[in-house]
Structure formats: structure tokens, C-alpha cells
Design a protein around this motif. Sequence first.
Motif, PDB file in Angstrom:
ATOM      1  N   VAL A  35       0.886  -1.162   0.000  1.00 27.41           N
ATOM      2  CA  VAL A  35       0.000   0.000   0.000  1.00 27.41           C
ATOM      3  C   VAL A  35       0.924   1.212   0.000  1.00 27.41           C
ATOM      4  O   VAL A  35       1.393   1.656   1.047  1.00 27.41           O
ATOM      5  CB  VAL A  35      -0.934   0.002   1.227  1.00 27.41           C
ATOM      6  CG1 VAL A  35      -1.875   1.197   1.168  1.00 27.41           C
ATOM      7  CG2 VAL A  35      -1.693  -1.296   1.319  1.00 27.41           C
ATOM      8  N   TYR A  36       1.230   1.698  -1.185  1.00 29.59           N
ATOM      9  CA  TYR A  36       2.230   2.743  -1.333  1.00 29.59           C
ATOM     10  C   TYR A  36       1.821   4.036  -0.650  1.00 29.59           C
ATOM     11  O   TYR A  36       2.650   4.728  -0.072  1.00 29.59           O
ATOM     12  CB  TYR A  36       2.521   2.984  -2.818  1.00 29.59           C
ATOM     13  CG  TYR A  36       3.188   1.804  -3.469  1.00 29.59           C
ATOM     14  CD1 TYR A  36       4.550   1.598  -3.340  1.00 29.59           C
ATOM     15  CD2 TYR A  36       2.454   0.877  -4.194  1.00 29.59           C
ATOM     16  CE1 TYR A  36       5.172   0.508  -3.912  1.00 29.59           C
ATOM     17  CE2 TYR A  36       3.057  -0.221  -4.779  1.00 29.59           C
ATOM     18  CZ  TYR A  36       4.432  -0.395  -4.635  1.00 29.59           C
ATOM     19  OH  TYR A  36       5.023  -1.488  -5.205  1.00 29.59           O
ATOM     20  N   ALA A  37       0.553   4.382  -0.674  1.00 32.06           N
ATOM     21  CA  ALA A  37       0.082   5.623  -0.063  1.00 32.06           C
ATOM     22  C   ALA A  37       0.330   5.652   1.444  1.00 32.06           C
ATOM     23  O   ALA A  37       0.551   6.713   2.017  1.00 32.06           O
ATOM     24  CB  ALA A  37      -1.404   5.822  -0.343  1.00 32.06           C
ATOM     25  N   ASP A  38       0.312   4.467   2.084  1.00 34.24           N
ATOM     26  CA  ASP A  38       0.507   4.386   3.529  1.00 34.24           C
ATOM     27  C   ASP A  38       1.885   3.869   3.904  1.00 34.24           C
ATOM     28  O   ASP A  38       2.150   3.638   5.084  1.00 34.24           O
ATOM     29  CB  ASP A  38      -0.548   3.461   4.155  1.00 34.24           C
ATOM     30  CG  ASP A  38      -1.951   3.980   3.961  1.00 34.24           C
ATOM     31  OD1 ASP A  38      -2.112   5.213   3.843  1.00 34.24           O
ATOM     32  OD2 ASP A  38      -2.883   3.159   3.929  1.00 34.24           O
ATOM     33  N   SER A  39       2.756   3.635   2.924  1.00 30.85           N
ATOM     34  CA  SER A  39       4.082   3.053   3.171  1.00 30.85           C
ATOM     35  C   SER A  39       3.958   1.793   4.017  1.00 30.85           C
ATOM     36  O   SER A  39       4.606   1.639   5.048  1.00 30.85           O
ATOM     37  CB  SER A  39       5.003   4.077   3.849  1.00 30.85           C
ATOM     38  OG  SER A  39       5.181   5.197   3.041  1.00 30.85           O
ATOM     39  N   THR A  40       3.105   0.885   3.571  1.00 20.90           N
ATOM     40  CA  THR A  40       2.812  -0.324   4.329  1.00 20.90           C
ATOM     41  C   THR A  40       2.877  -1.543   3.409  1.00 20.90           C
ATOM     42  O   THR A  40       2.413  -1.503   2.275  1.00 20.90           O
ATOM     43  CB  THR A  40       1.393  -0.238   4.932  1.00 20.90           C
ATOM     44  OG1 THR A  40       1.305   0.935   5.722  1.00 20.90           O
ATOM     45  CG2 THR A  40       1.079  -1.447   5.786  1.00 20.90           C
ATOM     46  N   ALA A  41       3.461  -2.615   3.930  1.00 19.96           N
ATOM     47  CA  ALA A  41       3.451  -3.908   3.256  1.00 19.96           C
ATOM     48  C   ALA A  41       2.508  -4.799   4.048  1.00 19.96           C
ATOM     49  O   ALA A  41       2.652  -4.938   5.261  1.00 19.96           O
ATOM     50  CB  ALA A  41       4.848  -4.502   3.221  1.00 19.96           C
ATOM     51  N   VAL A  42       1.523  -5.393   3.380  1.00 19.15           N
ATOM     52  CA  VAL A  42       0.524  -6.220   4.058  1.00 19.15           C
ATOM     53  C   VAL A  42       0.751  -7.668   3.647  1.00 19.15           C
ATOM     54  O   VAL A  42       0.726  -7.997   2.462  1.00 19.15           O
ATOM     55  CB  VAL A  42      -0.912  -5.782   3.683  1.00 19.15           C
ATOM     56  CG1 VAL A  42      -1.931  -6.645   4.392  1.00 19.15           C
ATOM     57  CG2 VAL A  42      -1.114  -4.312   4.014  1.00 19.15           C
ATOM     58  N   LEU A  43       0.984  -8.523   4.643  1.00 26.75           N
ATOM     59  CA  LEU A  43       1.199  -9.945   4.410  1.00 26.75           C
ATOM     60  C   LEU A  43       0.027 -10.695   5.007  1.00 26.75           C
ATOM     61  O   LEU A  43      -0.233 -10.617   6.204  1.00 26.75           O
ATOM     62  CB  LEU A  43       2.507 -10.397   5.057  1.00 26.75           C
ATOM     63  CG  LEU A  43       2.909 -11.829   4.805  1.00 26.75           C
ATOM     64  CD1 LEU A  43       3.263 -12.025   3.332  1.00 26.75           C
ATOM     65  CD2 LEU A  43       4.080 -12.208   5.672  1.00 26.75           C
ATOM     66  N   GLY A  44      -0.716 -11.392   4.169  1.00 25.99           N
ATOM     67  CA  GLY A  44      -1.898 -12.100   4.640  1.00 25.99           C
ATOM     68  C   GLY A  44      -1.988 -13.484   4.038  1.00 25.99           C
ATOM     69  O   GLY A  44      -1.063 -13.935   3.347  1.00 25.99           O
ATOM     70  N   THR A  66      11.130  -8.393   5.249  1.00 27.49           N
ATOM     71  CA  THR A  66      11.394  -7.082   5.853  1.00 27.49           C
ATOM     72  C   THR A  66      10.933  -6.021   4.869  1.00 27.49           C
ATOM     73  O   THR A  66      10.836  -6.269   3.668  1.00 27.49           O
ATOM     74  CB  THR A  66      12.894  -6.881   6.155  1.00 27.49           C
ATOM     75  OG1 THR A  66      13.625  -6.977   4.933  1.00 27.49           O
ATOM     76  CG2 THR A  66      13.394  -7.896   7.168  1.00 27.49           C
ATOM     77  N   ALA A  67      10.643  -4.834   5.385  1.00 28.59           N
ATOM     78  CA  ALA A  67      10.167  -3.738   4.537  1.00 28.59           C
ATOM     79  C   ALA A  67      11.252  -2.653   4.477  1.00 28.59           C
ATOM     80  O   ALA A  67      12.126  -2.592   5.340  1.00 28.59           O
ATOM     81  CB  ALA A  67       8.879  -3.162   5.105  1.00 28.59           C
ATOM     82  N   PRO A  68      11.184  -1.791   3.484  1.00 24.66           N
ATOM     83  CA  PRO A  68      12.148  -0.695   3.408  1.00 24.66           C
ATOM     84  C   PRO A  68      12.062   0.205   4.637  1.00 24.66           C
ATOM     85  O   PRO A  68      11.047   0.245   5.337  1.00 24.66           O
ATOM     86  CB  PRO A  68      11.714   0.070   2.151  1.00 24.66           C
ATOM     87  CG  PRO A  68      10.882  -0.884   1.370  1.00 24.66           C
ATOM     88  CD  PRO A  68      10.249  -1.797   2.361  1.00 24.66           C
ATOM     89  N   ARG A  69      13.128   0.929   4.902  1.00 25.63           N
ATOM     90  CA  ARG A  69      13.165   1.844   6.038  1.00 25.63           C
ATOM     91  C   ARG A  69      12.017   2.843   5.942  1.00 25.63           C
ATOM     92  O   ARG A  69      11.749   3.402   4.889  1.00 25.63           O
ATOM     93  CB  ARG A  69      14.488   2.602   6.053  1.00 25.63           C
ATOM     94  CG  ARG A  69      14.660   3.469   7.284  1.00 25.63           C
ATOM     95  CD  ARG A  69      16.008   4.100   7.320  1.00 25.63           C
ATOM     96  NE  ARG A  69      17.006   3.022   7.310  1.00 25.63           N
ATOM     97  CZ  ARG A  69      18.279   3.209   7.041  1.00 25.63           C
ATOM     98  NH1 ARG A  69      18.730   4.407   6.739  1.00 25.63           N
ATOM     99  NH2 ARG A  69      19.123   2.199   7.051  1.00 25.63           N
ATOM    100  N   GLY A  70      11.314   3.025   7.052  1.00 27.48           N
ATOM    101  CA  GLY A  70      10.181   3.941   7.090  1.00 27.48           C
ATOM    102  C   GLY A  70       8.858   3.278   6.749  1.00 27.48           C
ATOM    103  O   GLY A  70       7.812   3.894   6.860  1.00 27.48           O
ATOM    104  N   TRP A  71       8.896   2.049   6.327  1.00 27.88           N
ATOM    105  CA  TRP A  71       7.688   1.311   5.993  1.00 27.88           C
ATOM    106  C   TRP A  71       7.296   0.422   7.157  1.00 27.88           C
ATOM    107  O   TRP A  71       8.128   0.031   7.967  1.00 27.88           O
ATOM    108  CB  TRP A  71       7.908   0.441   4.758  1.00 27.88           C
ATOM    109  CG  TRP A  71       7.854   1.210   3.476  1.00 27.88           C
ATOM    110  CD1 TRP A  71       8.612   2.273   3.120  1.00 27.88           C
ATOM    111  CD2 TRP A  71       6.996   0.958   2.374  1.00 27.88           C
ATOM    112  NE1 TRP A  71       8.286   2.700   1.873  1.00 27.88           N
ATOM    113  CE2 TRP A  71       7.294   1.903   1.391  1.00 27.88           C
ATOM    114  CE3 TRP A  71       6.011   0.019   2.123  1.00 27.88           C
ATOM    115  CZ2 TRP A  71       6.627   1.945   0.169  1.00 27.88           C
ATOM    116  CZ3 TRP A  71       5.357   0.057   0.914  1.00 27.88           C
ATOM    117  CH2 TRP A  71       5.663   1.016  -0.057  1.00 27.88           C
ATOM    118  N   GLU A  72       6.016   0.079   7.215  1.00 22.55           N
ATOM    119  CA  GLU A  72       5.489  -0.795   8.252  1.00 22.55           C
ATOM    120  C   GLU A  72       5.028  -2.100   7.604  1.00 22.55           C
ATOM    121  O   GLU A  72       4.497  -2.097   6.504  1.00 22.55           O
ATOM    122  CB  GLU A  72       4.293  -0.119   8.945  1.00 22.55           C
ATOM    123  CG  GLU A  72       3.664  -0.947  10.019  1.00 22.55           C
ATOM    124  CD  GLU A  72       2.445  -0.260  10.618  1.00 22.55           C
ATOM    125  OE1 GLU A  72       1.845  -0.876  11.518  1.00 22.55           O
ATOM    126  OE2 GLU A  72       2.086   0.841  10.186  1.00 22.55           O
TER     127      GLU A  72
END
Length: 134
Positions: A35-44, A66-72
Motif C-alpha cells: 500500500v504505497y500511499a501508507d508506506s505499508t506492506a501487508v502480508l496475509g 522485511t520492509a524498506p526503512r520507514g515502511w510498516e
Amino acid sequence: MAPGRLTRYGPSVSPVRRCSRTACSQPAVFTLTYVYADSTAVLGPLATYAEPHCYDLCAEHAERLTAPRGWEVVRLPTDGASPSSDDLEALANAVREAARPTPTGGAEPVGQGVEVGRRGHLRVLRSAQQHRDR
């Protein structure tokens, strides 16, 4: 023909979705979406259908993600349990409630709106002002 068997056109297509990581042949069990707008990687859990902007991962690669720095990274629960009968009953009740007609006593009359905007085939309506004596 068995999946993975060599044909004159190359290996046949396997019905099992594989991990998206290069050189990994393990079966996929998770889906990764960004989710680029929220700097989030969602694993489901593994999505029902393979989507073009999602990545299927095996258990090992999902665990090491792992996600890039600043991402959740948001990890959705994947207990694999099917819905209980209580969950299904609650869902059925919610559908019945949504389908039930609303009482017309205090509700706005249908079709009494004023069009204030349009986008494609959709219209934005504002309730018509009713003049009341005070």
C-alpha cells in the motif's frame, strides 16, 4: 500429463501457485501486497486469485520478510480456521437486517433529492429542503 513434466514446448504449467521469489520452487501460502500511499506492506493468507500487483510467498520467505526503512509490515492473522457456526449465523443475520425494508414513518421520501453533481453514471443528490411552519 503430470505438472512439471517436460513437453516439446517446455515444462507444463503447475496448478499450484509457487513462491514469487526468484529460484524458489516452494508452494505459496501467503500473499504480499504493498500500500504505497501508507508506506505499508501487508502480508496475509494466500489470495483466492493471483493478482498482478501482489506477490505470493512461501512460508520461509514470508517469515523473513522485511520492509524498506520507514515502511510498516502488517501481518494479518492466518490461523487457517474456517468460520465458526456463530460467525456464519451472525453474517446471515446481518444480511437479513440489511435486506429488511426501512419504515417510512420518519425516513426521507425516495426521489425527493436535488442533483448537485455527476461523475460518469453516478449522481450526487442532496435532500430537497422542506419548508416548515414554525
